[in-house]
Design a protein around this motif. Structure first.
Motif, mmCIF file in Angstrom:
data_model
loop_
_atom_site.group_PDB
_atom_site.id
_atom_site.type_symbol
_atom_site.label_atom_id
_atom_site.label_comp_id
_atom_site.label_asym_id
_atom_site.label_seq_id
_atom_site.Cartn_x
_atom_site.Cartn_y
_atom_site.Cartn_z
ATOM 1 N N ARG A 149 -26.583 32.087 24.317
ATOM 2 C CA ARG A 149 -25.648 33.144 23.930
ATOM 3 C C ARG A 149 -24.203 32.710 24.161
ATOM 4 N NH1 ARG A 149 -25.142 39.026 26.929
ATOM 5 N NH2 ARG A 149 -22.992 39.408 26.349
ATOM 6 N N ALA A 150 -23.925 32.038 25.282
ATOM 7 C CA ALA A 150 -22.559 31.626 25.592
ATOM 8 C C ALA A 150 -22.042 30.611 24.575
ATOM 9 C CB ALA A 150 -22.510 31.037 27.003
ATOM 10 N N VAL A 151 -22.886 29.678 24.140
ATOM 11 C CA VAL A 151 -22.468 28.691 23.138
ATOM 12 C C VAL A 151 -22.137 29.383 21.820
ATOM 13 C CG1 VAL A 151 -23.192 26.711 21.756
ATOM 14 C CG2 VAL A 151 -23.763 26.800 24.189
ATOM 15 N N ILE A 152 -23.015 30.266 21.387
ATOM 16 C CA ILE A 152 -22.798 30.938 20.098
ATOM 17 C C ILE A 152 -21.581 31.857 20.154
ATOM 18 C CG2 ILE A 152 -23.801 32.603 18.489
ATOM 19 C CD1 ILE A 152 -26.510 31.278 19.043
ATOM 20 N N ASP A 153 -21.406 32.588 21.263
ATOM 21 C CA ASP A 153 -20.226 33.447 21.404
ATOM 22 C C ASP A 153 -18.943 32.628 21.308
ATOM 23 O OD1 ASP A 153 -21.754 35.695 21.657
ATOM 24 O OD2 ASP A 153 -21.475 35.923 23.825
ATOM 25 N N TYR A 154 -18.945 31.471 21.955
ATOM 26 C CA TYR A 154 -17.757 30.608 21.913
ATOM 27 C C TYR A 154 -17.491 30.115 20.489
ATOM 28 C CZ TYR A 154 -14.904 26.411 22.462
ATOM 29 O OH TYR A 154 -13.922 25.466 22.325
ATOM 30 N N LEU A 155 -18.526 29.634 19.823
ATOM 31 C CA LEU A 155 -18.340 29.127 18.462
ATOM 32 C C LEU A 155 -17.960 30.236 17.489
ATOM 33 C CD1 LEU A 155 -21.242 26.520 18.283
ATOM 34 C CD2 LEU A 155 -18.779 26.044 18.400
ATOM 35 N N VAL A 202 -26.551 20.353 18.650
ATOM 36 C CA VAL A 202 -25.479 21.312 18.968
ATOM 37 C C VAL A 202 -24.527 20.709 19.992
ATOM 38 C CG1 VAL A 202 -24.942 23.587 19.890
ATOM 39 C CG2 VAL A 202 -26.961 23.291 18.436
ATOM 40 N N LEU A 203 -25.090 20.120 21.040
ATOM 41 C CA LEU A 203 -24.257 19.502 22.075
ATOM 42 C C LEU A 203 -23.434 18.355 21.508
ATOM 43 C CD1 LEU A 203 -23.367 19.000 24.991
ATOM 44 C CD2 LEU A 203 -25.487 17.701 25.334
ATOM 45 N N ARG A 204 -24.062 17.503 20.723
ATOM 46 C CA ARG A 204 -23.366 16.341 20.180
ATOM 47 C C ARG A 204 -22.181 16.759 19.318
ATOM 48 N NH1 ARG A 204 -27.216 14.419 17.380
ATOM 49 N NH2 ARG A 204 -26.502 15.266 15.395
ATOM 50 N N LYS A 209 -16.156 17.401 18.501
ATOM 51 C CA LYS A 209 -14.987 18.218 18.152
ATOM 52 C C LYS A 209 -14.084 18.481 19.352
ATOM 53 C CE LYS A 209 -17.513 20.558 14.424
ATOM 54 N NZ LYS A 209 -18.082 21.830 13.930
ATOM 55 N N GLN A 210 -14.277 17.741 20.421
ATOM 56 C CA GLN A 210 -13.562 18.002 21.666
ATOM 57 C C GLN A 210 -12.054 18.003 21.492
ATOM 58 O OE1 GLN A 210 -14.825 15.673 25.010
ATOM 59 N NE2 GLN A 210 -12.865 15.828 26.060
ATOM 60 N N SER A 211 -11.529 16.977 20.821
ATOM 61 C CA SER A 211 -10.074 16.843 20.733
ATOM 62 C C SER A 211 -9.438 18.059 20.069
ATOM 63 C CB SER A 211 -9.706 15.571 19.969
ATOM 64 O OG SER A 211 -10.271 15.586 18.676
ATOM 65 N N ALA A 228 -24.182 24.192 26.393
ATOM 66 C CA ALA A 228 -24.959 23.431 25.401
ATOM 67 C C ALA A 228 -25.753 22.322 26.083
ATOM 68 C CB ALA A 228 -24.023 22.841 24.342
ATOM 69 N N ARG A 229 -25.163 21.705 27.082
ATOM 70 C CA ARG A 229 -25.877 20.668 27.846
ATOM 71 C C ARG A 229 -27.061 21.281 28.593
ATOM 72 N NH1 ARG A 229 -21.763 18.828 29.909
ATOM 73 N NH2 ARG A 229 -21.501 16.984 28.624
#
Length: 434
Positions: A149-155, A202-204, A209-211, A228-229
């Protein structure tokens, strides 16, 4: 002959032990200044439900933060739960985070002793600029649902197209989101193992897209990437449970260390205090875990990775009460702790006659040599079964190699739980929910 050796060893411990003042004495933590040069101080516990262990760790942590520049607390808890605490103590917006620590065993963190430390940490941080506030993090990997949920909310906030793709990929795990251990039973077939590629993707892509993403809000990106990790590592963990208990244990502790290492590398001046069970922070190479079962742990990895910059401090007790359950997802009870066995390290400490002490195992050569003879050591997790204690809660260890120091409370009492909703937890591995 054995009694003579025990008496001799107990006498050596008595001479080397540094008596500690009561826990409510402001001077209690003074003796721990000797560990201030470390970058990581790992503080253990012999059970998950003992008040003195929580109160002692809180006092030592306060001292290290106030006097010695430690600025990070990492605990044996799920990342999303700890993230809610982190936002609270650093006075950041809470967002959509669920109330923390609702999963069994709730008393492990929903207790008065920990709550008082959180209040102190928030108050301490309030007097500091934002970039100097001490942070709070969870090291564990049982938060599959919350992390998805946290990953999807962030994205959803920063990259809606990627959020749609993540929903589709995480959908592979949807049938088991309420019982991830059931996924592990089925994951031995090729069809169910396909979830591995999806969650890793998803993690990769987040990292790629970090930068771009980190510029918007570095803390939020770090939180999403860690979640994600966790999903990727949890998927691997639940599969490993049905191949080998050693493999699943190792995956979990490797995840803990990798998380700690990531946090330390995120700030050049980071210094961390870690709270976890003795089974996680004592070097596994000198216990049955490493000597017989091929298991490693957080303390071993910290020593290997950071050398003398990591200090491992164990805690123990002889008798008293403890908050624990009869079985997984069973109600919490206040249980009487059996007096320690005659062939245990705990009995040596008890027979020293010193009710509360610090034993520095790095410097006391004579007592160190006496304690090097392997003995039993007690491990109580969230489950305690006094009737089968020898087989369910003791294992062989070499204490002076396992820890750099040992903190002793001869008589201890159970934590004070804070009432609240509890939902079923994901079953953990040997020994009994550590």
């Amino acid at each position: 002959m054995a009694e003579v050796l025990l008496d001799t060893t107990a006498a050596l411990v008595e001479s080397a032990a540094e008596a500690l003042p009561p826990l409510d004495d402001p001077a209690f933590a003074d003796a721990f200044d000797r560990f201030a040069e470390a970058r990581i101080v790992l503080l253990g516990e012999a059970s998950h439900g003992t008040s003195e262990f929580y109160r002692a760790r809180a006092a030592i942590t306060r001292r290290l933060i106030e006097r010695h520049g430690f600025n990070m607390v990492a605990v044996e808890a799920d990342w999303p739960d700890a993230a809610a605490i982190d936002r609270h103590v650093r006075q950041r917006p809470l967002g959509r985070l669920d109330p923390p620590f609702q999963r069994f065993p709730t008393w492990m963190w929903r207790n008065q002793e920990f709550f008082e430390f959180v209040l102190w940490l928030r108050e301490h941080n309030a007097a500091l600029p934002e970039d100097r506030r001490a942070s709070f993090h969870g090291l564990d990997l049982y938060s599959l649902n919350s992390s998805i949920r946290a990953v999807i909310d962030y994205l959803d906030r920063v990259d809606p197209d990627s959020a749609a793709i993540a929903r589709e990929r995480y959908g592979c795990l949807a049938p088991w989101r309420d019982a991830p251990h059931a996924y592990g039973r089925l994951a031995i077939t090729e069809g169910y193992a396909r979830c591995e590629k999806a969650v890793v993707a998803v993690l990769r892509e987040l990292v790629e897209k970090q930068s771009r993403l980190i510029a918007a809000d570095g803390d939020d990106f770090l939180d999403a990437t860690q979640n994600a990790r966790i999903v990727a590592n949890a998927e691997a963990y639940y599969r490993a449970m049905y191949y080998s208990s050693a493999e699943s244990w190792n995956l979990r502790d490797e995840h803990m260390f990798d998380t700690l290492d990531l946090m330390l590398r995120s700030k050049s001046d980071a210094k961390a205090v870690v709270w976890a069970h003795n089974s996680h922070i004592g070097d596994a190479r000198f216990t049955e875990m490493g000597m017989e079962r091929g298991e490693l742990n957080l303390g071993q990895l910290a020593r290997t990775g950071y050398g003398d910059a990591a200090r491992l401090i164990g805690f123990g007790t002889h008798s008293g009460t403890v908050a624990a359950a009869d079985d997984w997802d069973a109600p919490m009870k206040i249980k009487q702790v059996n007096p320690s066995r005659p062939d245990s390290y705990e009995r040596v400490c008890h027979d020293s006659g010193v009710p509360r002490f610090l034993l520095d195992l790095r410097e006391e050569r004579e007592v160190r040599e006496a304690l090097t003879t392997p003995r039993l050591e007690r491990f109580i997790g969230v489950i305690y079964r006094p009737d089968t204690e020898r087989w369910s809660h003791y294992s062989t260890a070499i204490l002076p190699e396992q820890f750099d120091a040992f903190v002793w409370f001869d008589q201890t009492s159970a934590v004070t739980p804070i009432p609240g909703m509890e939902r079923a937890g994901d079953e953990e591995t040997w020994p009994f929910g550590l």
